[in-house]
Design a protein around this motif. Sequence first.
Motif, PDB file in Angstrom:
ATOM      1  N   UNK A  14       9.342  -4.142  -7.231  1.00  0.00           N
ATOM      2  CA  UNK A  14       8.145  -4.690  -6.467  1.00  0.00           C
ATOM      3  C   UNK A  14       8.380  -4.951  -5.231  1.00  0.00           C
ATOM      4  N   UNK A  15       9.378  -5.336  -4.634  1.00  0.00           N
ATOM      5  CA  UNK A  15       9.545  -5.355  -3.357  1.00  0.00           C
ATOM      6  C   UNK A  15       9.528  -4.021  -2.437  1.00  0.00           C
ATOM      7  N   UNK A  16       9.728  -2.963  -3.264  1.00  0.00           N
ATOM      8  CA  UNK A  16       9.371  -1.810  -2.554  1.00  0.00           C
ATOM      9  C   UNK A  16       8.171  -1.436  -2.146  1.00  0.00           C
ATOM     10  N   UNK A  71       2.170  -4.670  -0.226  1.00  0.00           N
ATOM     11  CA  UNK A  71       0.720  -5.048  -0.892  1.00  0.00           C
ATOM     12  C   UNK A  71      -0.180  -6.000  -0.027  1.00  0.00           C
ATOM     13  N   UNK A  72      -1.428  -5.674  -0.099  1.00  0.00           N
ATOM     14  CA  UNK A  72      -2.321  -6.774   0.769  1.00  0.00           C
ATOM     15  C   UNK A  72      -2.332  -7.989   0.127  1.00  0.00           C
ATOM     16  N   UNK A  73      -1.970  -9.054   1.055  1.00  0.00           N
ATOM     17  CA  UNK A  73      -2.205 -10.512   0.426  1.00  0.00           C
ATOM     18  C   UNK A  73      -3.443 -10.999   0.129  1.00  0.00           C
ATOM     19  N   UNK A  74      -4.471 -10.344   0.743  1.00  0.00           N
ATOM     20  CA  UNK A  74      -5.969 -10.882   0.479  1.00  0.00           C
ATOM     21  C   UNK A  74      -6.770  -9.641   0.945  1.00  0.00           C
ATOM     22  N   UNK A  83     -10.802  -1.497   5.341  1.00  0.00           N
ATOM     23  CA  UNK A  83     -10.878  -2.488   4.541  1.00  0.00           C
ATOM     24  C   UNK A  83     -10.126  -2.522   3.344  1.00  0.00           C
ATOM     25  N   UNK A  84      -9.357  -3.402   2.807  1.00  0.00           N
ATOM     26  CA  UNK A  84      -8.420  -3.175   1.720  1.00  0.00           C
ATOM     27  C   UNK A  84      -8.768  -4.488   0.772  1.00  0.00           C
ATOM     28  N   UNK A  85      -8.304  -4.414  -0.516  1.00  0.00           N
ATOM     29  CA  UNK A  85      -8.527  -5.482  -1.310  1.00  0.00           C
ATOM     30  C   UNK A  85      -7.273  -5.990  -1.721  1.00  0.00           C
ATOM     31  N   UNK A  86      -7.168  -7.463  -1.967  1.00  0.00           N
ATOM     32  CA  UNK A  86      -5.864  -8.102  -2.468  1.00  0.00           C
ATOM     33  C   UNK A  86      -5.107  -7.275  -3.369  1.00  0.00           C
ATOM     34  N   UNK A  87      -3.835  -7.028  -3.172  1.00  0.00           N
ATOM     35  CA  UNK A  87      -2.907  -6.111  -4.127  1.00  0.00           C
ATOM     36  C   UNK A  87      -2.930  -4.720  -3.764  1.00  0.00           C
TER      37      UNK A  87
END
Length: 376
Positions: A165-167, A170-173, A90-94
Amino acid sequence: MPDMLSRSLTTIVHASVALGLTLLTTLWVTPTQAQQGADQRLKVTVERVQFKPEQFSVEAVGSARAKRSVTIYPAVADKVVDVNFSAGQRVQAGDILVELDSRRQQVAVNLAKVQLADAQRSVERLQRLRRQPGEGAIPQQELDDAITQRDMAEIELQRAQTELEDRYVRAPFDGVVGITDIEVGDRINEQTVITSIDDRSSLLLDFVAPESALSLLQTDNASLMVTPWQRPQQQIAAEIVQVDSRLNTDTRSIRARAELQNPDEQLIPGMSFRIRLQVKGRQYASIPESALLWGPRTPYIWVVEKGQARRVDVQIQQRQAGYVLVAGDIALDDLLIVEGVQRLRHGQPIRYSEAALESNNSADSSQPQASLGARQ
């Protein structure tokens, strides 16, 4: 003379035998008759009439998908330097899932910051000179050019920061990530699948219903229950959230979508469900099937009125498991005769056990409603 004496003796013997039989009949038969004569009422079993609503239902099969589900790709092509997740996590947004080589982009950001700071100093210097009176005042055009250079340096910094940042993928949600084939050292591009992520806090069920169910899908008082095929004993409440705008003319069916809450996330996308949509209708008397009799023209039941049996003609509205919903001259809590109905006639005195009546009522109130069938 002897013949007359013999006939007399025979007559006396016969009379004695008849008298004895009469006494025996009086002694043995009369108590039974007296016992029967004490209560000529027919004993029956009764229960109080309960009213239940008509229920119409439609069943379908649907497949679940996550409320939000995406497949994650990188924004740019580069070498993987770090993978920060594992399947099922489970991951968090970001949260950073994958990090790509960002050395060149970090240098570009640092350079843009230096250029922006230098441009800002130039603007501040020219603004001080412009405020000084005299011949050494700086032309407005020179100050405007310096401000433009500063603004362009700010934009260049933003561009460099975006590339940096493109490198970072990240999780979107908030959600649960799937399996990945990416390893540290892999060189990936914009078409490389990194993983999938699902928000399983609620699930969407897509199913197809027949055209006849359209009115049920559009009503506000419909209840929807779903059952996972792997857990046939588990029933979960769901809600219709979307109904398609048109029917399929080939199959005469319509697509609908339901949503069910999944707080513990025990249900996962892809599972199949049995879907049951129910709508309640009018209230009718609920009669056990054993209490319903058939006459030449119409079905009927027996009820108790002033200690006597009264026949009531009824019309069947809907059959349910073990019960029948009927309309007729019946009121709530009327005493319905459920056993002994075959020997009844209209106006016949009857008797029943009050204790058994209360026991039946308690048992009926503790049982859940039976499953429902289709209307006749």
